[in-house]
Design a protein around this motif. Structure first.
Motif, PDB file in Angstrom:
ATOM      1  N   LEU A  39      -4.566   2.295   8.123  1.00 18.02           N
ATOM      2  CA  LEU A  39      -4.971   2.397   6.720  1.00 18.02           C
ATOM      3  C   LEU A  39      -5.301   1.028   6.142  1.00 18.02           C
ATOM      4  CD1 LEU A  39      -2.528   5.126   5.376  1.00 18.02           C
ATOM      5  CD2 LEU A  39      -4.986   5.343   5.803  1.00 18.02           C
ATOM      6  N   VAL A  42      -8.777   0.007   7.711  1.00 12.14           N
ATOM      7  CA  VAL A  42      -9.888   0.792   7.179  1.00 12.14           C
ATOM      8  C   VAL A  42     -10.094   0.486   5.697  1.00 12.14           C
ATOM      9  CG1 VAL A  42     -10.692   3.142   6.725  1.00 12.14           C
ATOM     10  CG2 VAL A  42      -9.696   2.580   8.935  1.00 12.14           C
ATOM     11  N   THR A  43      -9.007   0.340   4.958  1.00 10.88           N
ATOM     12  CA  THR A  43      -9.118   0.004   3.534  1.00 10.88           C
ATOM     13  C   THR A  43      -9.746  -1.376   3.357  1.00 10.88           C
ATOM     14  OG1 THR A  43      -7.206   1.376   3.022  1.00 10.88           O
ATOM     15  CG2 THR A  43      -7.825  -0.284   1.389  1.00 10.88           C
ATOM     16  N   THR A  46     -13.413  -1.039   3.979  1.00 13.88           N
ATOM     17  CA  THR A  46     -14.084  -0.389   2.855  1.00 13.88           C
ATOM     18  C   THR A  46     -14.189  -1.320   1.649  1.00 13.88           C
ATOM     19  OG1 THR A  46     -13.304   1.764   3.592  1.00 13.88           O
ATOM     20  CG2 THR A  46     -14.003   1.600   1.299  1.00 13.88           C
ATOM     21  N   GLU A 125     -16.818   5.893   3.601  1.00 11.55           N
ATOM     22  CA  GLU A 125     -15.377   6.112   3.798  1.00 11.55           C
ATOM     23  C   GLU A 125     -15.117   7.439   4.510  1.00 11.55           C
ATOM     24  OE1 GLU A 125     -11.339   4.981   3.530  1.00 11.55           O
ATOM     25  OE2 GLU A 125     -13.218   3.886   3.422  1.00 11.55           O
ATOM     26  N   ILE A 126     -15.814   8.489   4.114  1.00  6.81           N
ATOM     27  CA  ILE A 126     -15.662   9.784   4.789  1.00  6.81           C
ATOM     28  C   ILE A 126     -16.044   9.651   6.257  1.00  6.81           C
ATOM     29  CG2 ILE A 126     -16.592  12.144   4.943  1.00  6.81           C
ATOM     30  CD1 ILE A 126     -16.822  12.064   1.838  1.00  6.81           C
ATOM     31  N   GLN A 128     -15.975   6.917   8.102  1.00  6.85           N
ATOM     32  CA  GLN A 128     -14.938   6.135   8.794  1.00  6.85           C
ATOM     33  C   GLN A 128     -13.711   6.980   9.086  1.00  6.85           C
ATOM     34  OE1 GLN A 128     -15.438   1.531   7.524  1.00  6.85           O
ATOM     35  NE2 GLN A 128     -13.979   2.678   6.391  1.00  6.85           N
ATOM     36  N   ILE A 129     -13.309   7.793   8.125  1.00  7.51           N
ATOM     37  CA  ILE A 129     -12.147   8.660   8.323  1.00  7.51           C
ATOM     38  C   ILE A 129     -12.404   9.616   9.487  1.00  7.51           C
ATOM     39  CG2 ILE A 129     -10.830  10.576   7.286  1.00  7.51           C
ATOM     40  CD1 ILE A 129     -11.143   9.027   4.576  1.00  7.51           C
ATOM     41  N   VAL A 132     -12.156   7.532  12.742  1.00  5.77           N
ATOM     42  CA  VAL A 132     -10.766   7.176  13.020  1.00  5.77           C
ATOM     43  C   VAL A 132      -9.972   8.405  13.455  1.00  5.77           C
ATOM     44  CG1 VAL A 132      -8.599   6.387  11.948  1.00  5.77           C
ATOM     45  CG2 VAL A 132     -10.726   5.132  11.555  1.00  5.77           C
ATOM     46  N   SER A 133     -10.195   9.533  12.805  1.00  5.05           N
ATOM     47  CA  SER A 133      -9.416  10.733  13.144  1.00  5.05           C
ATOM     48  C   SER A 133      -9.744  11.270  14.536  1.00  5.05           C
ATOM     49  CB  SER A 133      -9.597  11.819  12.079  1.00  5.05           C
ATOM     50  OG  SER A 133     -10.925  12.271  12.043  1.00  5.05           O
TER      51      SER A 133
END
Length: 181
Positions: A39, A42-43, A46, A125-126, A128-129, A132-133
């Motif tokens: 987090l 990634v944060t 972003t 961001e979506i 990247q999520i 990552v997921s």
């Protein structure tokens, strides 16, 4: 509302067609240790992307695209080298700071610029999520395997990412067409 949706989709396309972005995020995940660490990485990515994109979009800072793109390639190279030579490294969030300038090239009406910028970043961001997921559970699974050949997967993948970074750097810094997007 339509404008916001268009920029959200544009942000998704930007991340999913930005192979350098994808490899950079995966590169960072190799050194991630916990969900909290992911987090923070990634944060940071972003926030950095948002700040540099806003600076470029609002014409506050304009850097030559060849410099920005070369710096992105160098950051990919740097993180790949860390992954290769220090398998136990824990990547720091400052590594995720990068550059962006795509919206500044679109000549937006200033009344819609802030909403477009936010929508574009939400799309990124979506994306990247989603990356990552999918990637992080696979990376964790690989790290837990005890077979000797498996221990070479992350360093080997980092070598491939390093090669792409080097090609992108040469291509971008010297404006050469090396057939890699």
């Amino acid at each position: 509302m339509q404008n916001a949706k268009q920029f959200l989709v544009l942000g998704l396309k930007h991340i999913f067609t930005g192979y350098d972005h994808i490899l950079f995020v995966i590169n960072l995940l190799f050194g991630a240790k916990t969900i909290r660490h992911i987090l923070s990485l990634v944060t940071a990515f972003t926030i950095a992307h948002s700040i540099t994109l806003a600076l470029a979009t609002f014409d506050i800072v304009q850097l030559p695209s060849s410099f920005v793109e070369s710096a992105i390639a160098l950051s990919i190279i740097y993180v790949a080298l860390i992954n290769i030579f220090n398998k136990d490294s824990k990547h720091q969030p400052w590594l995720a700071f990068g550059f962006a300038g795509i919206l500044s090239e679109m000549r937006l009406d200033t009344s819609h610029m802030a909403a477009s910028l936010v929508s574009f970043n939400v799309g990124i961001e979506i994306g990247q999520i989603l990356i990552v997921s999918v990637a992080f559970p696979l990376i964790l699974w690989i790290k837990k395997l005890t077979l000797t050949p498996i221990k070479w997967v992350i360093p080997g993948t980092s070598v491939v990412i390093l090669a792409f970074g080097l090609i992108w750097f040469i291509q971008r810094a010297f404006k050469l067409d090396l057939l890699i997007p």
